[in-house]
Design an enzyme around this catalytic site. Structure first.
Site, PDB file in Angstrom:
ATOM      1  N   ASP A  35       0.819  -1.218   0.000  1.00  0.00           N
ATOM      2  CA  ASP A  35       0.000   0.000   0.000  1.00  0.00           C
ATOM      3  C   ASP A  35       0.847   1.260   0.000  1.00  0.00           C
ATOM      4  O   ASP A  35       0.600   2.189   0.790  1.00  0.00           O
ATOM      5  CB  ASP A  35      -0.943   0.018   1.211  1.00  0.00           C
ATOM      6  CG  ASP A  35      -1.668  -1.297   1.426  1.00  0.00           C
ATOM      7  OD1 ASP A  35      -2.025  -1.945   0.440  1.00  0.00           O
ATOM      8  OD2 ASP A  35      -1.867  -1.677   2.595  1.00  0.00           O
ATOM      9  N   GLU A  51     -11.143  -0.804  -3.070  1.00  0.00           N
ATOM     10  CA  GLU A  51     -10.431  -0.184  -1.957  1.00  0.00           C
ATOM     11  C   GLU A  51      -9.219   0.572  -2.468  1.00  0.00           C
ATOM     12  O   GLU A  51      -8.949   0.608  -3.676  1.00  0.00           O
ATOM     13  CB  GLU A  51     -10.005  -1.225  -0.929  1.00  0.00           C
ATOM     14  CG  GLU A  51      -9.035  -2.276  -1.444  1.00  0.00           C
ATOM     15  CD  GLU A  51      -8.749  -3.381  -0.433  1.00  0.00           C
ATOM     16  OE1 GLU A  51      -9.497  -3.508   0.551  1.00  0.00           O
ATOM     17  OE2 GLU A  51      -7.765  -4.124  -0.634  1.00  0.00           O
TER      18      GLU A  51
END
Length: 532
Positions: free
Chosen positions: A54, A221
């Site tokens: 991420d 997401e």
């Protein structure tokens, strides 16, 4: 890299009928030039080798700053800087001491941004006594120190993956994901105004979009937004993020105004796997010298690659005639070149522990460095005191030297280990006159091999060898590595496939078990990646 399908590339440049990717390359360059986009540059990945899920990036002055998920490893959220987006230096951590008082674990998806002269880190963490929530920390300088301001939003199903953005009128908003997939529900992407200090949400939340397309599976997401050509573009990840069975990919949606309506690209997903990298997603779009990139993560596709962790990649894209982003380099069957893994040698020569060392976030060890040695205070519970280092490839060797064995108190063992988390490890431990190979699984320890320490043993060099991330062999040397004695016969390697949790990669490092009054001394640690 792409990670782009051939049919998408043909459609993007309007060249259906070209027979092969090799024949396509000149035409691709002409088409890109026709769009007045810079000719793509060669990027050798990974730019963030090791476990950096991420990743997010922002430009502050003339420097790019990045951070990434640290999950249940401390210190929380690495801080890295670069002048070119490809060569990064670890310079610290957002929370280098104690983690925020409101949270206990799962430190995920930090998003770094600069606004009004301050640097902000919006992040997700598990709230004590609650569920996942989004918090924020700020600093006057990107290197910190950071002040935590607590959680901004924590829905009953969980709130994660925050991204700050100003709407078309300049109002600051927070965009995030409601973690509905955790209970088998859809995953709305929400937007809600923030106050000027970025410490509280105001007004009303608005849903932007949710998982509706078949390829998106159970979730969308990791939204990152940019403005281009009169649109807000939302890059987002979808489907299964992690582990050997991952199905992650990247899509994009756009809208004229922040609150929509939002349109998903008909040719999604725009970033998928190739022969070198799999399950690419969850990153931040960034521009440099007229070139657009997504800094995101992916697993190495080689056997055992998922146990290294989700590595940071830089993938370039251009804007097609319809105004949509298109990733342009590489393709299936044409593996991208990979950057050699950096060698690691820590001689413990400084005055403080090196920044690359990590530990279980809930059990920070007591460790000091001095005189070219590491002094690690033992721990009697939770598998002992742990210091670990991320690995870079599925094949590697690690070594360390254990000093002053004779002075270790009774009931104390120390050595070299591969860690998944505190409950799962493979360790070669010395103490009480014995050398033991120990398997720790779900908190339960099993001695696989035990032998007497060499008579009059002085410094004891220990070695761990891993192949394809799951096959482990251990050895020791009493003559400073000139000769090695294996703990198990050839061909009887230990299976370490159980080690890492679903969202993390393996760490290797040192371990000390026993009373908190005991201190184990180590001299030098090395980690060397090996060819497949």
């Amino acid at each position: 890299m792409d990670i782009l399908t051939r049919s998408h590339l043909l459609a993007a440049v309007g060249l259906a009928g070209v027979a092969s990717l090799g024949a396509l390359q000149p035409a691709v360059g002409q088409a890109i030039a026709g769009l007045k986009s810079p000719v793509p540059t060669a990027v050798v990945n990974p730019v963030l080798p090791g476990d950096f899920p991420d990743p997010s990036v922002t430009k502050i002055g003339n420097t790019y700053w990045a951070t990434a998920t640290s999950s249940n490893w401390g210190p929380v959220f690495p801080l890295l800087k670069s002048t070119n987006l490809t060569d990064w230096t670890l310079v610290g951590h957002v929370f280098s001491g104690e983690q925020p008082a409101w949270a206990d674990y799962y430190f995920w998806a930090p998003e770094i941004s600069q606004d009004g002269g301050k640097t902000y880190i919006f992040y997700a963490a598990h709230k004590k006594g609650g569920n996942l929530a989004v918090g924020v920390a700020s600093a006057d300088r990107p290197e910190g120190p950071y002040r935590d301001h607590g959680p901004l939003v924590g829905q009953p199903d969980g709130s994660i993956d925050a991204f700050p953005v100003r709407d078309e009128k300049g109002q600051p908003y927070l965009v995030w994901k409601e973690d509905g997939n955790s209970i088998g529900q859809p995953t709305p992407i929400w937007a809600q105004p923030m106050n000027a200090a970025r410490t509280a949400l105001t007004g009303t939340r608005t849903e932007l979009f949710r998982n509706t397309a078949p390829w998106e599976g159970r979730l969308v997401e990791g939204v990152s937004m940019v403005r281009h050509g009169g649109y807000f573009y939302a890059f987002y990840a979808a489907n299964g993020c992690c582990g050997g069975g991952c199905t992650y990919a990247t899509g994009v949606a756009r809208a004229k105004t922040l609150l929509g309506p939002w349109e998903k690209y008909a040719r999604n997903p725009i970033l998928t796997q190739n022969d070198t990298w799999k399950c690419p997603g969850h990153g931040t779009a960034v521009e440099r010298n007229g070139h657009w990139y997504l800094l995101h993560h992916a697993y190495a596709a080689a056997p055992g690659g998922e146990m290294v962790g989700r590595q940071g990649l830089l993938s370039e894209f251009v804007w097609n005639a319809g105004g949509w982003p298109v990733f342009v380099s590489g393709g299936p069957g044409a593996p991208a070149p990979t950057r050699p893994a950096p060698p690691v040698r820590d001689g413990f020569d400084g005055a403080a522990l090196g920044l690359a060392w990590q530990w279980p976030v809930e059990y920070r060890p007591a460790a000091t460095v001095g005189g070219g040695q590491l002094h690690l205070t033992a721990r009697p519970d939770h598998g002992g005191a742990v210091l670990g280092h991320t690995i870079y490839t599925a094949n590697y060797d690690a070594t360390t030297t254990l000093l002053r064995l004779a002075t270790l108190p009774a009931g104390t063992t120390a050595g070299l280990a591969a860690f998944g988390d505190p409950d799962n490890a493979l360790a070669l431990l010395a103490g009480d006159g014995r050398l033991r190979l120990v398997r720790r699984a779900k908190g339960q320890e099993e001695v696989l091999v035990e032998t007497a320490l060499p008579t009059g043993a002085g410094p004891l060099r220990l070695r761990l060898q891993a192949r394809r991330s799951t096959h482990f062999a251990f050895a020791y040397s009493a003559d400073d590595g000139r000769t090695w004695q294996a703990l198990m016969p050839p061909g009887s390697d230990v299976d370490g496939a159980y080690l890492p949790p679903w969202d993390r990669g393996i760490r290797v490092g040192v371990l000390a078990q026993g009373p908190a009054t005991a201190v184990a001394d180590f001299d030098e640690f090395t980690l060397t990646s090996q060819a497949l």
